[in-house]
Scaffold this motif. Structure first.
Motif, short mmCIF file in Angstrom:
data_model
loop_
_atom_site.label_atom_id
_atom_site.label_comp_id
_atom_site.label_asym_id
_atom_site.label_seq_id
_atom_site.Cartn_x
_atom_site.Cartn_y
_atom_site.Cartn_z
N LEU A 110 22.95 59.44 35.29
CA LEU A 110 22.06 59.80 34.17
C LEU A 110 22.10 61.29 33.83
CD1 LEU A 110 18.87 57.69 35.06
CD2 LEU A 110 20.58 57.19 33.30
N GLY A 111 23.09 62.02 34.32
CA GLY A 111 23.16 63.45 34.09
C GLY A 111 23.23 63.84 32.62
N TRP A 112 23.68 62.91 31.77
CA TRP A 112 23.73 63.13 30.32
C TRP A 112 22.38 63.57 29.77
CZ3 TRP A 112 21.40 60.48 26.19
CH2 TRP A 112 22.02 60.52 24.95
N LEU A 113 21.29 63.11 30.40
CA LEU A 113 19.94 63.43 29.93
C LEU A 113 19.61 64.92 30.08
CD1 LEU A 113 18.00 60.37 31.41
CD2 LEU A 113 18.70 60.71 29.03
N ASP A 114 20.33 65.64 30.93
CA ASP A 114 20.06 67.07 31.13
C ASP A 114 20.37 67.91 29.89
OD1 ASP A 114 19.24 66.61 33.71
OD2 ASP A 114 21.14 67.19 34.64
N GLY A 115 21.10 67.34 28.93
CA GLY A 115 21.40 68.09 27.71
C GLY A 115 20.94 67.41 26.45
N PHE A 116 20.24 66.29 26.57
CA PHE A 116 19.93 65.44 25.43
C PHE A 116 18.77 66.00 24.60
CE2 PHE A 116 17.74 61.30 24.06
CZ PHE A 116 18.46 61.22 22.88
N ASN A 117 19.08 66.53 23.42
CA ASN A 117 18.05 66.97 22.50
C ASN A 117 18.52 66.92 21.04
OD1 ASN A 117 19.80 69.13 22.29
ND2 ASN A 117 18.42 70.64 23.21
N GLU A 118 19.67 66.31 20.80
CA GLU A 118 20.26 66.34 19.48
C GLU A 118 19.61 65.37 18.49
OE1 GLU A 118 23.74 67.03 22.42
OE2 GLU A 118 21.98 65.74 22.29
N MET A 119 19.73 65.71 17.22
CA MET A 119 19.36 64.77 16.16
C MET A 119 20.37 63.62 16.11
SD MET A 119 20.35 64.66 12.43
CE MET A 119 20.32 62.98 11.82
N THR A 162 30.40 53.64 26.45
CA THR A 162 29.04 54.07 26.17
C THR A 162 28.07 53.13 26.88
OG1 THR A 162 27.51 54.79 24.45
CG2 THR A 162 28.70 52.75 24.02
N GLY A 163 26.77 53.33 26.65
CA GLY A 163 25.77 52.46 27.24
C GLY A 163 25.22 52.97 28.55
N HIS A 164 24.37 52.15 29.15
CA HIS A 164 23.72 52.52 30.41
C HIS A 164 24.75 52.65 31.53
CE1 HIS A 164 19.42 51.05 29.17
NE2 HIS A 164 19.91 51.98 28.38
N TYR A 182 30.69 54.69 35.49
CA TYR A 182 30.65 54.83 34.04
C TYR A 182 29.28 55.44 33.71
CZ TYR A 182 34.68 51.69 33.97
OH TYR A 182 35.91 51.11 34.17
N THR A 183 29.26 56.73 33.43
CA THR A 183 28.00 57.45 33.26
C THR A 183 27.35 57.12 31.92
OG1 THR A 183 29.22 59.34 32.36
CG2 THR A 183 28.76 59.35 34.73
N LEU A 184 26.07 57.45 31.81
CA LEU A 184 25.30 57.15 30.61
C LEU A 184 25.98 57.71 29.36
CD1 LEU A 184 22.62 56.12 29.29
CD2 LEU A 184 21.67 58.39 29.77
N HIS A 185 26.25 56.82 28.41
CA HIS A 185 26.70 57.17 27.05
C HIS A 185 27.98 57.99 26.97
CE1 HIS A 185 23.58 55.02 25.20
NE2 HIS A 185 22.60 55.87 25.38
N GLY A 186 28.84 57.87 27.97
CA GLY A 186 30.17 58.44 27.85
C GLY A 186 30.22 59.96 27.89
N LYS A 187 31.36 60.49 27.42
CA LYS A 187 31.64 61.92 27.59
C LYS A 187 31.72 62.72 26.30
CE LYS A 187 35.36 60.93 29.95
NZ LYS A 187 36.62 61.09 30.73
N ALA A 188 31.83 62.06 25.16
CA ALA A 188 32.10 62.78 23.91
C ALA A 188 31.05 63.84 23.61
CB ALA A 188 32.20 61.80 22.74
N VAL A 219 28.94 49.07 30.04
CA VAL A 219 30.22 48.64 29.49
C VAL A 219 30.69 47.32 30.09
CG1 VAL A 219 31.48 50.10 31.17
CG2 VAL A 219 32.60 49.37 29.05
N THR A 220 30.32 47.06 31.33
CA THR A 220 30.73 45.81 31.96
C THR A 220 30.14 44.60 31.23
OG1 THR A 220 28.90 46.18 33.52
CG2 THR A 220 31.11 46.76 34.27
N ILE A 221 28.87 44.69 30.85
CA ILE A 221 28.22 43.60 30.11
C ILE A 221 28.80 43.49 28.70
CG2 ILE A 221 26.04 42.87 29.04
CD1 ILE A 221 24.61 43.93 31.52
N GLU A 222 28.97 44.63 28.05
CA GLU A 222 29.52 44.62 26.69
C GLU A 222 30.91 44.00 26.66
OE1 GLU A 222 27.77 45.79 23.64
OE2 GLU A 222 26.44 45.08 25.22
#
Length: 402
Positions: free
Chosen positions: A122-131, A140-142, A151-157, A343-346
């Motif tokens: 869930l480290g992606w949340l440490d920078g999450f503030n974008e519109m 992507t995904g959980h 497979y981390t939260l919401h990928g790397k882009a 991604v496994t479920i998707e």
């Protein structure tokens, strides 16, 4: 004489094609970077709506070295994006209305300070503030761990600095501005994806378009996913604000969201201990595959809409996070190729797409700031026009379980 005429015709064609000026702000291949930079309509002798474009390099804290590139249109929108953070949109403002939200993350965090694998992915949340943040493209995904791979939260882009950034301004009115950025997801033996992101804006307008082209640069087929995680808080989001979109069906993401089905498209006031509710939507489109989704305030005099192509982005997620203002009072409108399950479920449910070697695919979305009751009314009419007499199917059970 004939040669001179022909040469003149060729030069006219070339000048017509080159009726724009381009500035390269970053080029990793050339090892160049302009750092702090600005240009405006006066310097360019551009007629019509005045505008300016400015890049700033930030300093201090976790935003050290991050860049913010801002388009300012006095009669239109101010659009801020970050080349450091995947060319994602930080905030958009216009006519006293803000598209964006207030996250506890109050800096434009440089990805160098983020460990995507922390907190069990869930480290992606440490920078999450974008519109708007691009969630993808390799996955992507959980978060999920499969065969020893995280497979981390919401990928790397969204945490990938652009390798090349270009700003182009048309010489002729209405002087469209285009900001392009190249994102590379290159991993030995795993991924060779490149995305040219592009933001298109005409000064004075209340709308802008994202035009992204994803290419598989490798020699093997490559899976991909993308969710355009678009986030809105106050002043649009408030008690009795509404979500609207023409839909075929809606279903809860999980058992918790199932409890909110009765009023899933109406928002509450900030509420402590409100856990996020997510709803999986199947959008209904017009004959050309186009549709739109919007969030509208309680009075119906301001909002935001997103138009997109269901051939490109067939899924739509609505994220309802009406927690306290300090915790993050926000909703997400999220067109994508997938839902937010791991991604496994998707992949099991057939929603993970694939590009063949050398193949490209395009994603185009238009964001509009709905500045008054008339603009809101037009969006509502468009939704009703696409919906027609068809009823929305409300499914009681989640389509998957994590």
């Amino acid at each position: 004489m004939k040669y001179r005429v022909l040469a003149g015709m060729v030069m006219a064609v070339i000048s017509g094609q080159a009726a724009a000026q381009t500035w390269v702000l970053t080029d990793a291949e050339a090892g160049t970077d302009k750092g702090n930079w600005q240009i405006d309509s006066k310097q360019l002798n551009a007629s019509g709506q005045p505008f300016s474009i400015q890049q700033k390099v930030l300093h201090g804290g976790k935003q050290e070295g991050s860049k913010v590139l801002t388009i300012t249109s006095e009669q239109g929108l101010t659009i801020a994006l970050s080349p450091t953070r995947g060319m994602d949109l930080l905030q958009v403002n216009g006519h006293g209305v803000r598209l964006g939200w207030d996250s506890p993350v109050d800096e434009v965090v440089n990805p160098a300070y983020i460990n995507l694998e922390s907190r069990n992915g869930l480290g992606w949340l440490d920078g999450f503030n974008e519109m708007m943040v691009r969630c993808g493209y390799e996955w992507t995904g959980h978060p999920v761990t499969k065969d020893g791979r995280i497979y981390t939260l919401h990928g790397k882009a969204g945490n990938t600095p652009a390798s090349k950034v270009e700003v182009t301004v048309d010489d002729k009115a209405p002087h469209e501005i285009r900001i392009r950025g190249l994102l590379k997801e290159h991993t030995f033996k795993k991924s060779n994806l490149e995305t040219w992101t592009e933001l298109r804006y005409i000064p004075g307008a209340d709308a802008f378009t994202l035009h992204d082209v994803l290419t598989n640069k490798g020699d093997y087929p490559q899976d991909y996913q993308i969710i355009y995680h678009s986030n809105f808080g106050t002043p649009i989001l408030e008690k009795d604000a509404r979500f609207i979109a023409p839909l075929k069906s809606v279903s809860p993401f999980n058992d918790y969201a199932q409890k909110g089905l009765d009023n899933w498209n109406v928002y509450g006031a900030p509420q402590k201990d409100f856990d996020e509710m997510v709803f999986n939507l199947v959008p209904k489109a017009d004959a050309n595959g186009k549709t739109l989704a919007a969030v509208i305030n309680s009075k119906g005099d301001k909002g935001a809409s997103i138009e997109f192509d269901t051939h490109q982005l067939p899924m739509l997620t609505m994220w309802k996070n009406t927690d306290t203002l300090k915790q993050g009072y926000v909703t997400g409108i999220e067109p994508g190729t997938s839902y937010a399950y791991p991604v496994t479920i998707e992949k099991e449910q057939g929603r993970v797409k694939q590009l063949q070697p050398g193949q490209s695919t395009t994603f185009e979305l238009t964001y509009t700031l709905l500045k008054d009751a008339n603009a809101v009314s037009k969006a509502e009419q468009r939704v009703q026009q696409i919906q027609g007499e068809d009823k929305v199917s409300v499914e009681q059970k989640p389509i998957a379980k994590e």
